[in-house]
Design a protein around this motif. Sequence first.
Motif, PDB file in Angstrom:
ATOM      1  N   LYS A   1      -6.062  18.406   2.978  1.00  0.00           N
ATOM      2  CA  LYS A   1      -7.221  18.209   3.846  1.00  0.00           C
ATOM      3  C   LYS A   1      -7.409  16.770   4.310  1.00  0.00           C
ATOM      4  O   LYS A   1      -8.155  16.524   5.266  1.00  0.00           O
ATOM      5  N   HIS A   2      -6.761  15.816   3.654  1.00  0.00           N
ATOM      6  CA  HIS A   2      -7.181  14.432   3.847  1.00  0.00           C
ATOM      7  C   HIS A   2      -6.039  13.469   3.530  1.00  0.00           C
ATOM      8  O   HIS A   2      -5.167  13.765   2.717  1.00  0.00           O
TER       9      HIS A   2
ATOM     10  N   LYS B   1       0.823  -1.206   0.000  1.00  0.00           N
ATOM     11  CA  LYS B   1       0.000   0.000   0.000  1.00  0.00           C
ATOM     12  C   LYS B   1       0.858   1.258   0.000  1.00  0.00           C
ATOM     13  O   LYS B   1       2.051   1.222   0.338  1.00  0.00           O
ATOM     14  N   VAL B   2       0.228   2.335  -0.400  1.00  0.00           N
ATOM     15  CA  VAL B   2       0.868   3.654  -0.382  1.00  0.00           C
ATOM     16  C   VAL B   2      -0.094   4.636   0.273  1.00  0.00           C
ATOM     17  O   VAL B   2      -1.313   4.430   0.271  1.00  0.00           O
ATOM     18  N   ASN B   3       0.445   5.698   0.837  1.00  0.00           N
ATOM     19  CA  ASN B   3      -0.361   6.781   1.385  1.00  0.00           C
ATOM     20  C   ASN B   3      -0.466   7.899   0.362  1.00  0.00           C
ATOM     21  O   ASN B   3       0.517   8.227  -0.321  1.00  0.00           O
ATOM     22  N   VAL B   4      -1.650   8.471   0.242  1.00  0.00           N
ATOM     23  CA  VAL B   4      -1.866   9.645  -0.604  1.00  0.00           C
ATOM     24  C   VAL B   4      -2.491  10.713   0.277  1.00  0.00           C
ATOM     25  O   VAL B   4      -3.534  10.491   0.899  1.00  0.00           O
TER      26      VAL B   4
ATOM     27  N   ALA C   1     -14.264  16.780  -3.429  1.00  0.00           N
ATOM     28  CA  ALA C   1     -13.435  17.941  -3.083  1.00  0.00           C
ATOM     29  C   ALA C   1     -13.739  18.445  -1.679  1.00  0.00           C
ATOM     30  O   ALA C   1     -12.853  18.997  -1.002  1.00  0.00           O
ATOM     31  N   ALA C   2     -14.976  18.256  -1.231  1.00  0.00           N
ATOM     32  CA  ALA C   2     -15.316  18.688   0.124  1.00  0.00           C
ATOM     33  C   ALA C   2     -14.487  17.942   1.153  1.00  0.00           C
ATOM     34  O   ALA C   2     -14.168  18.478   2.232  1.00  0.00           O
ATOM     35  N   THR C   3     -14.113  16.696   0.839  1.00  0.00           N
ATOM     36  CA  THR C   3     -13.285  15.890   1.741  1.00  0.00           C
ATOM     37  C   THR C   3     -11.805  16.034   1.440  1.00  0.00           C
ATOM     38  O   THR C   3     -10.985  16.210   2.344  1.00  0.00           O
ATOM     39  N   ARG C   4     -11.440  15.994   0.161  1.00  0.00           N
ATOM     40  CA  ARG C   4     -10.030  15.903  -0.243  1.00  0.00           C
ATOM     41  C   ARG C   4      -9.435  17.240  -0.661  1.00  0.00           C
ATOM     42  O   ARG C   4      -8.213  17.343  -0.814  1.00  0.00           O
ATOM     43  N   GLY C   5     -10.269  18.242  -0.873  1.00  0.00           N
ATOM     44  CA  GLY C   5      -9.779  19.513  -1.384  1.00  0.00           C
ATOM     45  C   GLY C   5      -9.878  19.550  -2.903  1.00  0.00           C
ATOM     46  O   GLY C   5     -10.137  18.537  -3.559  1.00  0.00           O
TER      47      GLY C   5
END
Length: 290
Positions: A113-114, A106-109, A226-230
């Motif tokens: 904001k998130h 796995k990788v982190n993104v 976008a509301a969660t991730r920008g």
Amino acid sequence: MLDTQMYNSLSNEIFGDIPENIDFDVAFEPTLVPHKKYVVNANTGEYLDTVGHKFNCASHPDFFRRVQGTMIEELNSPDLEDVKVHFKTARNGAWAMMDTTFPNVKVNVETHKHKTEIAQRVIALHGIDGSCSNQVFYGGIDFFCTNGMISGEYDTVRRKNTLLFSLDTFIDELRRAKQDFYEHGRKLQTWASTHIGAVQVEELLSTVMSSDSKADKMLSVYFSEAATRGHNLFALYSAFTNYSSHANANNNFKLRDTGNDTQAQSMFRREQDVSKWISTPQFRALELAA
């Protein structure tokens, strides 16, 4: 290579059982048309379709066990721990998809904001009625929203449907798949760091979507992401993968009920749509502007 009995035993232990509705042998019977023959579920006697008289194929269990056996040989033991396998079927079991997720690869993104984790994914398709050739795709799955993704240059290995499936190309691709997945993760992080404006998204959707109605619905999904991730390219990609992973009232992309048992095929075609959209010049222009 492991012998058949050995890798079937290990496959059962690691990947679980083949679902009962596709665990059958394949038989063929002649039709009254000289160049056609019937495909038959040898367990139930059900006639599934007609194919050309030269068509041959392995059964679903034989194909998927060969793919799983190769994974066992070529992947590290830690990568195979806690593996998740989901099967989807269509066309009365004539078409099947094995969707395998490796949660330890796995990788982190992370956006401003998130933060989410993306796990490696291998998708194998098999058809015994000529509906698809043997295909293996690579991608990832977003743990935050369970969106699946296949993408760009590293998305597919294809072999024609034959009685004895050759795994040579698949083995080569599988050996590279983990490194390719990490490279894909770096691309996703670049997208997460690439700010885009609503006007840019609207312009892109108006050109790559097949209709204004579809573009409007996708824009709505984008604003939700976008509301969660920008407002960034990864949020747009997440809107695309929401469309390819879910068909419900929440995203307004419900499937039409054709009564033909093709829903699983239709959803996978959506994943291929996403792969096309992120390869368009319009999407690449936003990517290159980073």
